[in-house]
Design a protein around this motif. Sequence first.
Motif, PDB file in Angstrom:
ATOM      1  N   MET A 498      87.647  20.354 -72.368  1.00  0.00           N
ATOM      2  CA  MET A 498      87.226  21.290 -71.335  1.00  0.00           C
ATOM      3  C   MET A 498      85.926  20.825 -70.662  1.00  0.00           C
ATOM      4  O   MET A 498      85.748  20.953 -69.451  1.00  0.00           O
ATOM      5  N   GLU A 499      85.013  20.266 -71.456  1.00  0.00           N
ATOM      6  CA  GLU A 499      83.757  19.771 -70.878  1.00  0.00           C
ATOM      7  C   GLU A 499      84.015  18.615 -69.915  1.00  0.00           C
ATOM      8  O   GLU A 499      83.421  18.551 -68.828  1.00  0.00           O
ATOM      9  N   LYS A 500      84.909  17.718 -70.300  1.00  0.00           N
ATOM     10  CA  LYS A 500      85.223  16.600 -69.411  1.00  0.00           C
ATOM     11  C   LYS A 500      85.937  17.088 -68.155  1.00  0.00           C
ATOM     12  O   LYS A 500      85.672  16.600 -67.038  1.00  0.00           O
ATOM     13  N   ALA A 501      86.826  18.075 -68.325  1.00  0.00           N
ATOM     14  CA  ALA A 501      87.536  18.620 -67.168  1.00  0.00           C
ATOM     15  C   ALA A 501      86.563  19.254 -66.185  1.00  0.00           C
ATOM     16  O   ALA A 501      86.661  19.058 -64.964  1.00  0.00           O
ATOM     17  N   VAL A 502      85.608  20.027 -66.678  1.00  0.00           N
ATOM     18  CA  VAL A 502      84.611  20.678 -65.815  1.00  0.00           C
ATOM     19  C   VAL A 502      83.800  19.620 -65.064  1.00  0.00           C
ATOM     20  O   VAL A 502      83.539  19.750 -63.857  1.00  0.00           O
ATOM     21  N   TYR A 503      83.403  18.572 -65.789  1.00  0.00           N
ATOM     22  CA  TYR A 503      82.618  17.512 -65.138  1.00  0.00           C
ATOM     23  C   TYR A 503      83.415  16.855 -64.011  1.00  0.00           C
ATOM     24  O   TYR A 503      82.899  16.638 -62.909  1.00  0.00           O
ATOM     25  N   LEU A 504      84.679  16.542 -64.270  1.00  0.00           N
ATOM     26  CA  LEU A 504      85.508  15.881 -63.259  1.00  0.00           C
ATOM     27  C   LEU A 504      85.809  16.808 -62.082  1.00  0.00           C
ATOM     28  O   LEU A 504      85.889  16.362 -60.932  1.00  0.00           O
ATOM     29  N   LEU A 505      85.959  18.082 -62.349  1.00  0.00           N
ATOM     30  CA  LEU A 505      86.191  19.045 -61.263  1.00  0.00           C
ATOM     31  C   LEU A 505      84.978  19.118 -60.341  1.00  0.00           C
ATOM     32  O   LEU A 505      85.102  19.284 -59.120  1.00  0.00           O
ATOM     33  N   LYS A 506      83.800  18.994 -60.921  1.00  0.00           N
ATOM     34  CA  LYS A 506      82.567  19.124 -60.132  1.00  0.00           C
ATOM     35  C   LYS A 506      82.156  17.810 -59.465  1.00  0.00           C
ATOM     36  O   LYS A 506      81.584  17.823 -58.377  1.00  0.00           O
ATOM     37  N   HIS A 507      82.445  16.692 -60.136  1.00  0.00           N
ATOM     38  CA  HIS A 507      81.851  15.437 -59.674  1.00  0.00           C
ATOM     39  C   HIS A 507      82.871  14.367 -59.273  1.00  0.00           C
ATOM     40  O   HIS A 507      82.515  13.197 -59.152  1.00  0.00           O
ATOM     41  N   SER A 508      84.123  14.714 -59.106  1.00  0.00           N
ATOM     42  CA  SER A 508      85.106  13.717 -58.680  1.00  0.00           C
ATOM     43  C   SER A 508      86.062  14.313 -57.664  1.00  0.00           C
ATOM     44  O   SER A 508      86.139  15.532 -57.503  1.00  0.00           O
ATOM     45  N   GLU A 509      86.795  13.432 -57.022  1.00  0.00           N
ATOM     46  CA  GLU A 509      87.806  13.854 -56.047  1.00  0.00           C
ATOM     47  C   GLU A 509      89.204  13.769 -56.655  1.00  0.00           C
ATOM     48  O   GLU A 509      90.201  13.861 -55.930  1.00  0.00           O
ATOM     49  N   LEU A 510      89.285  13.607 -57.971  1.00  0.00           N
ATOM     50  CA  LEU A 510      90.591  13.502 -58.609  1.00  0.00           C
ATOM     51  C   LEU A 510      91.391  14.784 -58.442  1.00  0.00           C
ATOM     52  O   LEU A 510      90.833  15.886 -58.420  1.00  0.00           O
ATOM     53  N   LYS A 511      92.700  14.620 -58.283  1.00  0.00           N
ATOM     54  CA  LYS A 511      93.578  15.778 -58.194  1.00  0.00           C
ATOM     55  C   LYS A 511      93.676  16.450 -59.564  1.00  0.00           C
ATOM     56  O   LYS A 511      93.375  15.859 -60.597  1.00  0.00           O
ATOM     57  N   ILE A 512      94.147  17.696 -59.574  1.00  0.00           N
ATOM     58  CA  ILE A 512      94.198  18.468 -60.817  1.00  0.00           C
ATOM     59  C   ILE A 512      95.072  17.766 -61.854  1.00  0.00           C
ATOM     60  O   ILE A 512      94.708  17.674 -63.035  1.00  0.00           O
ATOM     61  N   TYR A 513      96.230  17.256 -61.423  1.00  0.00           N
ATOM     62  CA  TYR A 513      97.120  16.612 -62.401  1.00  0.00           C
ATOM     63  C   TYR A 513      96.481  15.333 -62.962  1.00  0.00           C
ATOM     64  O   TYR A 513      96.713  14.956 -64.114  1.00  0.00           O
ATOM     65  N   GLU A 514      95.637  14.663 -62.141  1.00  0.00           N
ATOM     66  CA  GLU A 514      94.959  13.465 -62.625  1.00  0.00           C
ATOM     67  C   GLU A 514      93.882  13.818 -63.645  1.00  0.00           C
ATOM     68  O   GLU A 514      93.680  13.098 -64.646  1.00  0.00           O
ATOM     69  N   ILE A 515      93.209  14.915 -63.400  1.00  0.00           N
ATOM     70  CA  ILE A 515      92.204  15.383 -64.380  1.00  0.00           C
ATOM     71  C   ILE A 515      92.893  15.765 -65.688  1.00  0.00           C
ATOM     72  O   ILE A 515      92.397  15.477 -66.784  1.00  0.00           O
ATOM     73  N   ALA A 516      94.050  16.433 -65.559  1.00  0.00           N
ATOM     74  CA  ALA A 516      94.812  16.789 -66.763  1.00  0.00           C
ATOM     75  C   ALA A 516      95.152  15.555 -67.570  1.00  0.00           C
ATOM     76  O   ALA A 516      95.029  15.543 -68.807  1.00  0.00           O
ATOM     77  N   GLN A 517      95.571  14.490 -66.860  1.00  0.00           N
ATOM     78  CA  GLN A 517      95.877  13.237 -67.555  1.00  0.00           C
ATOM     79  C   GLN A 517      94.637  12.646 -68.219  1.00  0.00           C
ATOM     80  O   GLN A 517      94.698  12.088 -69.322  1.00  0.00           O
ATOM     81  N   GLN A 518      93.490  12.753 -67.549  1.00  0.00           N
ATOM     82  CA  GLN A 518      92.238  12.214 -68.090  1.00  0.00           C
ATOM     83  C   GLN A 518      91.851  12.882 -69.403  1.00  0.00           C
ATOM     84  O   GLN A 518      91.200  12.269 -70.255  1.00  0.00           O
ATOM     85  N   VAL A 519      92.218  14.160 -69.562  1.00  0.00           N
ATOM     86  CA  VAL A 519      91.857  14.883 -70.795  1.00  0.00           C
ATOM     87  C   VAL A 519      93.033  14.948 -71.773  1.00  0.00           C
ATOM     88  O   VAL A 519      92.958  15.645 -72.785  1.00  0.00           O
ATOM     89  N   GLY A 520      94.121  14.229 -71.479  1.00  0.00           N
ATOM     90  CA  GLY A 520      95.219  14.109 -72.424  1.00  0.00           C
ATOM     91  C   GLY A 520      96.180  15.259 -72.472  1.00  0.00           C
ATOM     92  O   GLY A 520      96.835  15.481 -73.496  1.00  0.00           O
ATOM     93  N   LEU A 521      96.322  16.039 -71.366  1.00  0.00           N
ATOM     94  CA  LEU A 521      97.231  17.190 -71.325  1.00  0.00           C
ATOM     95  C   LEU A 521      98.136  17.095 -70.112  1.00  0.00           C
ATOM     96  O   LEU A 521      97.781  16.479 -69.105  1.00  0.00           O
ATOM     97  N   ASP A 522      99.330  17.733 -70.202  1.00  0.00           N
ATOM     98  CA  ASP A 522     100.132  17.827 -68.986  1.00  0.00           C
ATOM     99  C   ASP A 522      99.574  18.963 -68.128  1.00  0.00           C
ATOM    100  O   ASP A 522      98.875  19.865 -68.620  1.00  0.00           O
ATOM    101  N   GLN A 523      99.891  18.951 -66.855  1.00  0.00           N
ATOM    102  CA  GLN A 523      99.209  19.851 -65.914  1.00  0.00           C
ATOM    103  C   GLN A 523      99.460  21.322 -66.220  1.00  0.00           C
ATOM    104  O   GLN A 523      98.529  22.141 -66.153  1.00  0.00           O
ATOM    105  N   ALA A 524     100.694  21.669 -66.553  1.00  0.00           N
ATOM    106  CA  ALA A 524     101.016  23.086 -66.795  1.00  0.00           C
ATOM    107  C   ALA A 524     100.197  23.630 -67.969  1.00  0.00           C
ATOM    108  O   ALA A 524      99.608  24.717 -67.875  1.00  0.00           O
TER     109      ALA A 524
END
Length: 544
Positions: A498-524
Amino acid sequence: MFRVMIVDDEYSVIEGLKYTIAWEKLEIDHVYTASSAYEALQQLNQHHVDIVITDIRMPGMNGLELIREIRERWSGTRCIILSGHGEFDYAREAIRAETTDYLLKPIHEDELAETIRKVQAKLRAEWEQISEYKASVVALREHMPLLKHNLLGDLLQGLVPERKALMLKLELLKLPFAPGDTVSLLLVRLEDEFYGYDARRLQLLEYAVCNITEEIFGKRFDTWYHSDTHAYLVFVLRLRDREPLSDAEQPEPVEEDTLRLVERLAAQVQMSVHTYLKGNLSIMVSNWGEFPGNIRGLYETAMTSFRNRIGSSSGLFYSMGDEDQETAKTTALDELYRLPTLLNLLDTGKWDEAANKVNAIYNDLRNRFPSSREHLMEAYFSMASSFSHFAHKNGQPLSDLMMDSATSDDDRLRSAVRLKEWSLAVLERLRTSVDNYVSDSRKELLSKVQSYVVDRLQEDVSLQAIADHVHFHPVYLSKIFKQETGENLREYIHQIRMEKAVYLLKHSELKIYEIAQQVGLDQAYFNKVFKKQFERTPQEYRER
């Protein structure tokens, strides 16, 4: 506490159940997961599991086949079926397979929690039934010989329970002895002819010797035996037809006829063993004393007489007399060698008990040998040897832990008080050193775990994967992590995600599904757990 396993080939179902159900409130402290029936069976071989929650349709072995296998191999494990709509035939087969319950997807948390509570109630009832009197009697019967053996071993070491507790144990073990009985000890040593056999054969021969001895003496005596640490068979003998004494009564002298009877029967044992087992025995008959208070003294004086009167000779018989009682009186430091020894306590990490042992040795010195430098030296060298052995086994230098350059051997041997002070000081140094080592090793372990999770968040960060990486058992790793950090490992992993997801949401242009992949989860599933924690979707969080 209970243990649960979730078996489903859909990763989102496993993660959803694992991280959204309040397992602690359901008294569940371990949640295992498997993506196939085969993986579930592998984990069941390694871990005890109380409840298995399994899907029906899975590649390879399906859920019903898994349930049948579980019921055959782990009858105490209960199963809950999860599946989609329109599979009524499967449901009927699940009922025939004695599945505990059948739940349809999508699963409601309250419904699953209620089903688990029902299963837990059934399991508790079964556990209580298993622990009822009948099962206890069966277990007692199976362990009766070992329990008898251990109780007599304790008495020979001077570890005598309180009278009421002793009488209860004697009654429970069906031993025909009572406090106040007049008893003697028979010490039997198997001679060299027997020691050419392997350990199993030798054990059978000892058993045969015990049977012969009990059969011959059993016509006139009650017997009870123990195989001691010196490989001697020690029998307690009580002449039948003697009424147990009250607390106020004193044991009567043993008649001359009884002494001759014991000697005659002992000789008969030697002859029978020589005839049927083709080997020799040496036998020592102790003096008579009161049970249980004199047991340890009888044993120690008999052992001393065995060494002095029989020694290394083979096939001898000796019956102790009054002169043996005088010459065999022990002048050793009893507490120094009484079990558990100081080294036993060090090896098991029982530091407070080790300190009590040092104090007990000091009291034995002060009360029985107040002016004996010889016994002071005996205590010093024995305790120093224990400290040295423990330090060497743990790879610790003696110069730092045990030896004080300002303290000479003469100073330590100046008095019992000085020896006690030195011993307690060394003990405290050893304890501090071990505690520091444990603390440092656990910090190193936590650092490895945390680095692994952070560096491989997109990969497999399951408990098993992490345990394999740090080379520790998953259960041990989980407990140490919780003990040292105050949180479960799965909670820590979730928080890092969750901490990594929050950081990427605030500081990157990655799409939501890409952030989900970055934290090891599927988007749903990522959307679901993120909203549960932050009360808004990832997109809403980014746009706020």
